[in-house]
Design an enzyme around this catalytic site. Structure first.
Site, PDB file in Angstrom:
ATOM      1  N   LYS A   1      92.363  25.149  12.781  1.00 30.44           N
ATOM      2  CA  LYS A   1      92.791  25.161  14.114  1.00 30.44           C
ATOM      3  C   LYS A   1      93.756  23.368  14.174  1.00 30.44           C
ATOM      4  O   LYS A   1      93.624  22.633  13.679  1.00 30.44           O
ATOM      5  CB  LYS A   1      91.622  24.750  14.909  1.00 30.44           C
TER       6      LYS A   1
ATOM      7  N   HIS B   1      81.059  24.021  11.095  1.00 29.86           N
ATOM      8  CA  HIS B   1      82.235  23.522  11.837  1.00 29.86           C
ATOM      9  C   HIS B   1      82.057  21.506  12.306  1.00 29.86           C
ATOM     10  O   HIS B   1      82.808  21.086  11.981  1.00 29.86           O
ATOM     11  CB  HIS B   1      82.112  24.392  13.253  1.00 29.86           C
TER      12      HIS B   1
ATOM     13  N   LYS C   1      75.188  28.537  22.518  1.00 36.05           N
ATOM     14  CA  LYS C   1      75.475  29.207  23.655  1.00 36.05           C
ATOM     15  C   LYS C   1      74.925  29.461  25.114  1.00 36.05           C
ATOM     16  O   LYS C   1      74.061  28.722  25.389  1.00 36.05           O
ATOM     17  CB  LYS C   1      75.040  30.421  22.886  1.00 36.05           C
TER      18      LYS C   1
HETATM   19  C1  BG6 Z   1      81.115  31.207  14.314  1.00 35.15           C
HETATM   20  C2  BG6 Z   1      80.717  31.639  14.580  1.00 35.15           C
HETATM   21  O1  BG6 Z   1      81.838  30.420  12.715  1.00 35.15           O
HETATM   22  O2  BG6 Z   1      82.477  30.611  15.333  1.00 35.15           O
HETATM   23  C3  BG6 Z   1      80.016  32.292  16.545  1.00 35.15           C
HETATM   24  O3  BG6 Z   1      80.112  32.735  14.018  1.00 35.15           O
HETATM   25  C4  BG6 Z   1      80.787  31.012  16.844  1.00 35.15           C
HETATM   26  O4  BG6 Z   1      79.057  32.118  16.859  1.00 35.15           O
HETATM   27  C5  BG6 Z   1      82.706  30.671  16.362  1.00 35.15           C
HETATM   28  O5  BG6 Z   1      81.239  32.271  18.827  1.00 35.15           O
HETATM   29  C6  BG6 Z   1      83.432  30.264  17.636  1.00 35.15           C
HETATM   30  O6  BG6 Z   1      84.341  29.972  16.996  1.00 35.15           O
HETATM   31  P1  BG6 Z   1      85.279  29.136  18.393  1.00 35.15           P
HETATM   32  O7  BG6 Z   1      86.921  29.070  17.618  1.00 35.15           O
HETATM   33  O8  BG6 Z   1      85.519  30.726  19.126  1.00 35.15           O
HETATM   34  O9  BG6 Z   1      84.943  28.059  18.191  1.00 35.15           O
END
Ligand code: BG6
Length: 479
Positions: free
Chosen positions: A176, A234, A328
Site C-alpha cells: 500500500k 499487517h 470485523k
Molecule cells: C487480509 C485478511 O489479509 O486482509 C482479511 O485475511 C482482511 O481478513 C484483509 O479483510 C484486509 O485488507 P485490506 O487491504 O482491505 O485492509
C-alpha cells in the site's frame, strides 16, 4: 540474481484473490505498459479450463473488479494468458505444466496462493519438473502456517529449493502506497525523528477496523481468528515501520534488518493486556447484520476482534504502550496510526487559566490517506477573562496534495516487484518467525487462562473491555 521474469506462473488462478486483485492488477500494469510485452502469464488451479475458457473467466473477473479500465485494454491483456489445470498432489501434472510454460531461460516468477496443505507437494512438484532453477523466484501468499512451528515447516520446504533472495513473502499491507509513505514521513522530514521516542511520545495506537464480516471465507477464518489473520502480519508490520530505527539505506537488507530488531524487542504480553471479542448481531450503516455464529452456521470461540497493549523492550520505546486493535464489523473501515505526544513540561499558560493539550499526529492509512497534526493555538480575543487555547489541526489530504499520480492497489506494486526482483516490500523469514513467536505466546496465554472472546454488537468498537484497556492508563482510543 537480478532478472526480469518473462513468465509469471499463478497458482490459485481461479481463486478469489486472483479474481479480485491479481488479474485486475496485472491488467492495469499491462495497460500502462509497465510489464514487458513478452511477459506470458500462466494460470493454474484444479478447475478444468483451457486457455480460451480461462480467458473468458478472466474477462468476467475484470469486468466485475476493474470496471473503469480503458475499453480494449482487456483484449490485449487476455492475449498474455494461458492456463493449465493441475492437481498439486499429482507429480506428472507438473511435467505437463512445464511443457505449457516452455523455456524459462529469461526467468520466471511464481505466485503461490494455495491451501497450506498443498505447499509442500507444490514445491516438490515444481522441483521435479525443473521449475525451481536459479532464474525462478517465488512469491508466497498467506496463510503461511498457523504458528511458529507450522510456518517453519513451510519455510523449510520452500528454502530447500529456493534461496532466501528468491523467496518473496507477501504482506499486502507493505504494497500500500500509504504504508510506504510512513517511511517518507519519518525519514524524509527532520522534525519528527528527534521527537520519535519515549521521551516525547506517550503512547502509540494502531487501528485496523473493517466493516465486513466473515465474507465467504468461513473455512479459513474460523481456524485463524483476528490475531493470526491481522495482527501477526499487517499490524506487526505497521508497528515495525513506526518503531524501527532509521535504516542506513532504502534497500531490502537495511530496512528488513531494522524491522526485525523491533519485532524481536516485543515484550511477551500477559493475557490481562489483551481483549478478544466476537461480533453479535447488530447494524452497520443502518443495515442489520447477523452475528458471527449465525454467519458461520455453528457456535465458535474464534475472535473477530482483538485489542492488545504491547511494549517494546529497547531504549527508544521503554515504557511507551503500543495499543493495537483490529476487528470485523466495526462501525467504519479505517486503518490509522496515532502518535500521542507528551504534554509540554511546563505550561506558561496555566496561570492564565488556559490548558495546553498534548500534540497528536494521526496518520490515516485507509480509506483516505491523510496526515493530521494537532497543534495548540490561541483562541483570538482580548483575553480579558484569561487566555484560551484550543487544538487546531494541520491537515494534509494526500489526494489533494497528489491529485496527478495514479493510485495503485497494493498488488500492482507487489506483482511488479516480484517480476522484476525487488525484495524490499516483502517479509524476510526472520521477521515472520519473530512475529509468530510473539503471537504464539499470546495464544498460549489465552489457552492457559481459558480466555474466550466477549460478545460485541456488530457496528460497535468492540467489547467495553477494549475501552478499559486504554482508559485505565488515562488514554482513549481515537474513534
Ligand atoms: C487480509 C485478511 O489479509 O486482509 C482479511 O485475511 C482482511 O481478513 C484483509 O479483510 C484486509 O485488507 P485490506 O487491504 O482491505 O485492509
Amino acid at each position: 540474481m537480478s532478472f526480469t521474469a518473462d513468465r509469471l506462473l499463478l497458482f490459485g488462478a481461479t481463486g478469489d484473490l486472483s479474481q479480485r486483485m491479481l488479474l485486475p492488477s496485472l491488467c492495469a500494469l499491462h495497460d500502462d505498459h509497465l510489464i514487458a510485452p513478452g511477459l506470458t502469464i500462466i494460470g493454474t488451479a484444479r478447475s478444468d479450463f483451457d486457455d480460451d475458457s480461462y480467458r473468458n473467466f478472466a474477462r468476467e473477473a475484470l469486468d466485475k473488479y476493474l470496471p473503469d479500465i480503458r475499453k480494449g485494454a482487456i483484449d490485449g491483456f487476455l492475449g498474455r494468458l494461458k492456463y493449465q489445470a493441475l492437481d498439486a498432489t499429482q507429480p506428472d501434472h507438473f511435467v505437463t505444466l512445464a511443457d505449457e510454460i516452455g523455456t524459462i531461460d529469461q526467468g520466471m516468477a511464481i505466485f503461490l496462493s494455495t491451501a497450506p496443505s498443498l505447499f509442500e507437494p507444490t514445491i516438490a512438484g515444481l522441483e521435479q519438473a525443473g521449475l525451481t532453477g536459479g532464474k525462478v523466484r517465488i512469491g508466497l501468499e498467506k496463510p503461511l502456517g498457523t504458528s511458529l512451528g507450522s510456518s517453519q515447516e513451510i519455510n523449510d520446504a520452500v528454502s530447500r529449493v529456493f534461496s532466501e533472495d528468491r523467496i518473496y513473502r507477501i504482506d499486502h499491507y507493505l504494497g500500500k502506497e500509504t504504508v510506504q509513505n510512513l517511511l517518507a514521513l519519518r525519514f524524509a522530514n527532520i522534525m519528527f525523528e528527534p521527537l520519535w521516542n519515549a521521551a516525547h511520545i506517550e503512547h502509540v495506537q494502531i487501528t485496523i477496523a473493517e466493516t465486513v464480516g466473515l465474507e465467504s471465507r468461513a473455512g479459513y477464518y474460523d481456524g485463524a481468528g483476528a490475531l493470526r489473520d491481522m495482527v501477526q502480519n499487517h499490524m506487526l508490520q505497521l508497528l515495525a515501520l513506526v518503531a524501527m530505527e532509521p535504516p542506513a539505506n532504502f534497500d531490502a537488507t537495511a530496512i528488513r534488518d531494522e524491522k526485525v530488531k523491533v519485532l524481536r524487542a516485543l515484550r511477551t504480553v500477559a493475557p490481562a493486556e489483551t481483549v478478544t471479542g466476537q461480533y453479535a448481531k447488530g447494524a452497520i450503516d443502518g443495515a442489520a447484520v447477523p452475528g458471527y455464529d449465525d454467519e458461520l452456521g455453528h457456535d465458535s470461540d474464534t475472535e473477530t476482534f482483538v485489542a492488545i497493549k504491547a511494549h517494546l523492550d529497547n531504549w527508544r520505546w521503554q515504557g511507551v504502550p503500543f495499543y493495537l486493535r483490529t476487528g470485523k464489523r466495526m462501525p467504519g473501515r479505517k486503518t490509522e496510526i496515532v502518535i500521542q505526544f507528551r504534554a509540554v513540561p511546563h505550561s506558561i499558560f496555566a496561570s492564565r487559566g488556559a490548558k495546553a493539550v498534548a500534540n497528536r499526529l494521526v496518520i490515516g492509512i485507509q480509506p483516505e490517506e491523510n496526515i493530521q497534526l494537532s497543534l495548540m493555538a490561541k483562541v483570538p480575543g482580548l483575553d480579558r477573562d484569561g487566555i484560551r487555547l484550543r487544538p487546531v489541526p494541520l491537515d494534509i489530504a494526500m489526494d489533494d496534495a497528489f491529485a496527478g499520480p495514479k493510485k495503485r492497489i497494493a498488488y500492482e506494486r507487489l506483482l511488479l516487484d516480484l517480476i522484476e526482483g525487488e525484495q524490499t516490500l516483502f517479509v524476510r523469514r526472520d521477521e515472520v518467525e519473530a512475529q509468530w513467536t510473539w503471537i504464539d505466546a499470546i495464544r498460549a496465554g489465552w489457552a492457559e487462562h481459558g480466555q474466550t472472546p466477549k460478545r460485541y454488537t456488530a457496528g460497535s468498537w468492540g467489547p467495553s473491555a477494549a475501552i478499559a484497556l486504554t482508559e485505565r492508563d488515562g488514554a482513549s482510543w481515537h474513534d
